[in-house]
Structure formats: structure tokens, C-alpha cells
Design a protein around this motif. Structure first.
Motif, PDB file in Angstrom:
ATOM      1  N   VAL A  33       0.845  -1.184   0.000  1.00 44.75           N
ATOM      2  CA  VAL A  33       0.000   0.000   0.000  1.00 44.75           C
ATOM      3  C   VAL A  33       0.883   1.238   0.000  1.00 44.75           C
ATOM      4  O   VAL A  33       1.798   1.356   0.823  1.00 44.75           O
ATOM      5  CB  VAL A  33      -0.931   0.035   1.232  1.00 44.75           C
ATOM      6  N   ALA A  34       0.617   2.160  -0.921  1.00 49.51           N
ATOM      7  CA  ALA A  34       1.341   3.430  -0.963  1.00 49.51           C
ATOM      8  C   ALA A  34       0.514   4.494  -0.258  1.00 49.51           C
ATOM      9  O   ALA A  34      -0.710   4.526  -0.383  1.00 49.51           O
ATOM     10  CB  ALA A  34       1.597   3.847  -2.409  1.00 49.51           C
ATOM     11  N   ASP A  35       1.191   5.360   0.514  1.00 61.03           N
ATOM     12  CA  ASP A  35       0.463   6.463   1.133  1.00 61.03           C
ATOM     13  C   ASP A  35       1.088   7.801   0.766  1.00 61.03           C
ATOM     14  O   ASP A  35       2.262   7.876   0.409  1.00 61.03           O
ATOM     15  CB  ASP A  35       0.335   6.281   2.649  1.00 61.03           C
ATOM     16  N   MET A  36       0.272   8.858   0.834  1.00 63.98           N
ATOM     17  CA  MET A  36       0.712  10.208   0.477  1.00 63.98           C
ATOM     18  C   MET A  36       1.165  11.022   1.677  1.00 63.98           C
ATOM     19  O   MET A  36       1.727  12.103   1.530  1.00 63.98           O
ATOM     20  CB  MET A  36      -0.418  10.966  -0.220  1.00 63.98           C
ATOM     21  N   SER A  37       0.866  10.521   2.883  1.00 61.29           N
ATOM     22  CA  SER A  37       1.211  11.248   4.118  1.00 61.29           C
ATOM     23  C   SER A  37       0.837  12.720   4.029  1.00 61.29           C
ATOM     24  O   SER A  37       1.646  13.622   4.260  1.00 61.29           O
ATOM     25  CB  SER A  37       2.692  11.071   4.440  1.00 61.29           C
ATOM     26  N   GLY A  38      -0.423  12.950   3.699  1.00 57.04           N
ATOM     27  CA  GLY A  38      -0.944  14.304   3.689  1.00 57.04           C
ATOM     28  C   GLY A  38      -0.361  15.207   2.632  1.00 57.04           C
ATOM     29  O   GLY A  38      -0.525  16.433   2.684  1.00 57.04           O
ATOM     30  N   GLY A  39       0.356  14.633   1.648  1.00 60.38           N
ATOM     31  CA  GLY A  39       0.960  15.459   0.622  1.00 60.38           C
ATOM     32  C   GLY A  39       2.228  16.167   1.077  1.00 60.38           C
ATOM     33  O   GLY A  39       2.728  17.049   0.379  1.00 60.38           O
ATOM     34  N   ARG A  40       2.760  15.784   2.248  1.00 60.36           N
ATOM     35  CA  ARG A  40       4.015  16.401   2.731  1.00 60.36           C
ATOM     36  C   ARG A  40       5.178  15.912   1.863  1.00 60.36           C
ATOM     37  O   ARG A  40       5.352  14.699   1.656  1.00 60.36           O
ATOM     38  CB  ARG A  40       4.277  16.007   4.188  1.00 60.36           C
ATOM     39  N   VAL A  41       5.977  16.825   1.372  1.00 65.07           N
ATOM     40  CA  VAL A  41       7.089  16.488   0.489  1.00 65.07           C
ATOM     41  C   VAL A  41       8.072  15.574   1.215  1.00 65.07           C
ATOM     42  O   VAL A  41       8.516  15.875   2.324  1.00 65.07           O
ATOM     43  CB  VAL A  41       7.795  17.760  -0.005  1.00 65.07           C
ATOM     44  N   GLY A  42       8.400  14.440   0.581  1.00 59.62           N
ATOM     45  CA  GLY A  42       9.374  13.519   1.145  1.00 59.62           C
ATOM     46  C   GLY A  42       8.846  12.597   2.221  1.00 59.62           C
ATOM     47  O   GLY A  42       9.603  11.791   2.764  1.00 59.62           O
ATOM     48  N   ALA A  43       7.565  12.684   2.541  1.00 56.79           N
ATOM     49  CA  ALA A  43       7.032  11.894   3.655  1.00 56.79           C
ATOM     50  C   ALA A  43       6.268  10.651   3.215  1.00 56.79           C
ATOM     51  O   ALA A  43       5.883   9.836   4.054  1.00 56.79           O
ATOM     52  CB  ALA A  43       6.115  12.765   4.516  1.00 56.79           C
ATOM     53  N   SER A  44       6.046  10.485   1.921  1.00 57.03           N
ATOM     54  CA  SER A  44       5.262   9.341   1.454  1.00 57.03           C
ATOM     55  C   SER A  44       5.943   8.028   1.776  1.00 57.03           C
ATOM     56  O   SER A  44       7.167   7.952   1.865  1.00 57.03           O
ATOM     57  CB  SER A  44       5.034   9.446  -0.062  1.00 57.03           C
ATOM     58  N   ARG A  45       5.140   6.974   1.954  1.00 63.34           N
ATOM     59  CA  ARG A  45       5.663   5.666   2.346  1.00 63.34           C
ATOM     60  C   ARG A  45       4.994   4.565   1.543  1.00 63.34           C
ATOM     61  O   ARG A  45       3.947   4.756   0.944  1.00 63.34           O
ATOM     62  CB  ARG A  45       5.382   5.419   3.843  1.00 63.34           C
ATOM     63  N   VAL A  46       5.645   3.389   1.533  1.00 64.42           N
ATOM     64  CA  VAL A  46       5.023   2.173   1.000  1.00 64.42           C
ATOM     65  C   VAL A  46       4.990   1.157   2.137  1.00 64.42           C
ATOM     66  O   VAL A  46       6.025   0.898   2.775  1.00 64.42           O
ATOM     67  CB  VAL A  46       5.816   1.616  -0.203  1.00 64.42           C
ATOM     68  N   TRP A  47       3.839   0.588   2.381  1.00 66.19           N
ATOM     69  CA  TRP A  47       3.652  -0.418   3.412  1.00 66.19           C
ATOM     70  C   TRP A  47       3.683  -1.814   2.794  1.00 66.19           C
ATOM     71  O   TRP A  47       3.119  -2.019   1.716  1.00 66.19           O
ATOM     72  CB  TRP A  47       2.296  -0.232   4.104  1.00 66.19           C
TER      73      TRP A  47
END
Length: 277
Positions: free
Chosen positions: A258-272
Motif C-alpha cells: 500500500v502506498a500512502d501520500m502522508s498528507g501530501g508532505r514532500v518527502g514523507a510518502s511511504r510504501v507499506w
């Protein structure tokens, strides 16, 4: 977190607002460049160009690669033609686009799409089909975005009933209502806000990310829903960010990514990575 979901909802809409987005599929000429590594091995790095195989798509969202070499694109549509400026209207401009070999064109049309009316020539940000997979029994299974609740959907009228759901195109039957799931249960305890985004087949049912609810929801074969995964906020030095799960893929061994955007914060996105069981 009252304003967080409003802000990233705009990011999601803007991501697919262009009406002339191309789908890159095949690599063109490549240039090989040898690279030496510290263990003495030499690897070849290639630089590829992409070939545009489809353009002028109608607010494209999810792209699904098929086993036969074809590609499906979920098109969110453009709401209702001639919708008054700043008024939200529902139309039937959502669709599924297919590319395979020399064929390209829409293979499912008339799907629900909602958008605010804009001035002539302005880009349209729509909610509608956001991902698609083939239906084993003919047609396609689509997950549709919404950005709201069962109450806000009902206010749009009967034409909006498939928005915020997983449904099949051959008869528009709703297979899983993620908007109802979020409205009733609100698993993350935040704002009640459903915006289904991506889809993966899982057994006899489906897994769908809800970017608004911070969940991955299972749609069962009997039409019921269950919260499969609840993704926690991303605790950042600048404050907690909503997870905003978007992409999802299931591997042959049952592992779910699962990919997440983390609120659109630059550099904060993650893959679970979620192992079976």
C-alpha cells in the motif's frame, strides 16, 4: 485535523485534472552505459524514452496492466456538461479506456462523474472512476472516488449512487459501498470522509484504498465490507500527517503493498508491506 483532508483532497483532484494526459507504455531507443562497482562487477545502465500510445484522456486515474498486454485506464470524467460555475453536478461522463495493440478506445461509458462547474476552457477536477480491473463474468469492476459521506452523496441525486463504491459496469451493481462503511464506522476516528482510490482483487472480493478514511477496506462477495487495515498517521517533526493511502497491489504470494501520500508532505510518502496473515 479539521483542514487536513480538505488540503490533500485538492492534491488528489489536481493530480488527475489535466484532460490531455498520456499513458507511457513502451520503451524507445536505449543507450547503454557501463558502470563499475566496488566488487569488480560491471552493470549496464540504460536510458529509455517512452512512447505515447494514448492521449486526450478524460481525467485519467488508475492504470491497470493486463496479462494479455493490454492496458485499462479509469477515466473520472468531467461531471455534467453545462454545469453552472461553482455548482456541483453529476453526469455520466466517467468511462474505462482500453489500449491493446492497434486498438484504443472506450470500452465502458456512461459511468457516474461529479465535478464543479467551471468557466469555459478552465480545467475540470472530477470525481468518478479511479481504478478498474476486468470482471471475470464480463465487463469491468470499477472503484469510484467521491470525497464525502452518504449524506453528501444522496444530496447529489440518484445518479450519484455508484460514487464512493466498488461496482461492476455491466449492470452498475454496487459490490461494496465504502462511503457507507466510512460514514457508519469512521474507523480512524477523524473527519467522516470517504474517497476510495485504488483497487486490487482479493479472493472472491476486493481490497480498496480509501484515501479519505485512511483505511484499506475489504469488499466481500456478499456485498458486506470490513476494515482490512487501518493506517496510522505519519508522525513528522512538523506534526502528524494523515496517511492518505492511495496505491495498492497484491502479489502472487498474498503480500499486499500500500502506498500512502502522508498528507501530501514532500518527502514523507511511504510504501507499506503487509505479509499474508
Amino acid at each position: 485535523m479539521a483542514n487536513s483532508r480538505n488540503s490533500w483532497t485538492k492534491i488528489l483532484l489536481a493530480a488527475g485534472a489535466a484532460g490531455a494526459v498520456a499513458v507511457p507504455l513502451t520503451a524507445g531507443p536505449v543507450q547503454a552505459q557501463p558502470q563499475a562497482h566496488r566488487h569488480g562487477h560491471t552493470h549496464i545502465r540504460t536510458e529509455a524514452t517512452v512512447t505515447v500510445v494514448a492521449s486526450q484522456l478524460n481525467n485519467p486515474r488508475g492504470v491497470t496492466a493486463l496479462g494479455d498486454g493490454g492496458v485499462l485506464v479509469a477515466e473520472a470524467g468531467a461531471g455534467l456538461a453545462d454545469c453552472p460555475v461553482d455548482q456541483t453536478c453529476v453526469g455520466t461522463t466517467g468511462s474505462v479506456y482500453k489500449v491493446k495493440g492497434s486498438f484504443q478506445g472506450r470500452v465502458a461509458t456512461g459511468l457516474a462523474s461529479t465535478a464543479k462547474g467551471v468557466a469555459p476552457g478552465a480545467p475540470i477536477s472530477a470525481n468518478g472512476p479511479s481504478d478498474v480491473v476486468p470482471d471475470r463474468f464480463g465487463g469491468y469492476v470499477v472503484v469510484s472516488g467521491l470525497g464525502g459521506t452518504t449524506e453528501s452523496r444522496a444530496a447529489l441525486g440518484e445518479g450519484a449512487r455508484t460514487l464512493g463504491t466498488v461496482f461492476r459496469t455491466r449492470d452498475h451493481k454496487v459490490l461494496a459501498d465504502l462511503t457507507d462503511h466510512e460514514t457508519r464506522l469512521n474507523p480512524d476516528g477523524g473527519d467522516v470522509h470517504a474517497n476510495p482510490w485504488r483497487l486490487a482483487r482479493s479472493g472472491s472480493g476486493y481490497l480498496a484504498t480509501d484515501a479519505g478514511a485512511n483505511t484499506v477496506v475489504r469488499g466481500n462477495a456478499d456485498g458486506t465490507t470490513a476494515t482490512e487495515y487501518l493506517l496510522p498517521k505519519n508522525e513528522l517533526p512538523t506534526g502528524a500527517a494523515e496517511t492518505v493511502p492511495t496505491g495498492i497491489a497484491k502479489a502472487a504470494d498474498g503480500t499486499v503493498y500500500v502506498a500512502d501520500m502522508s498528507g501530501g508532505r514532500v518527502g514523507a510518502s511511504r510504501v507499506w508491506k503487509i505479509a499474508p496473515g
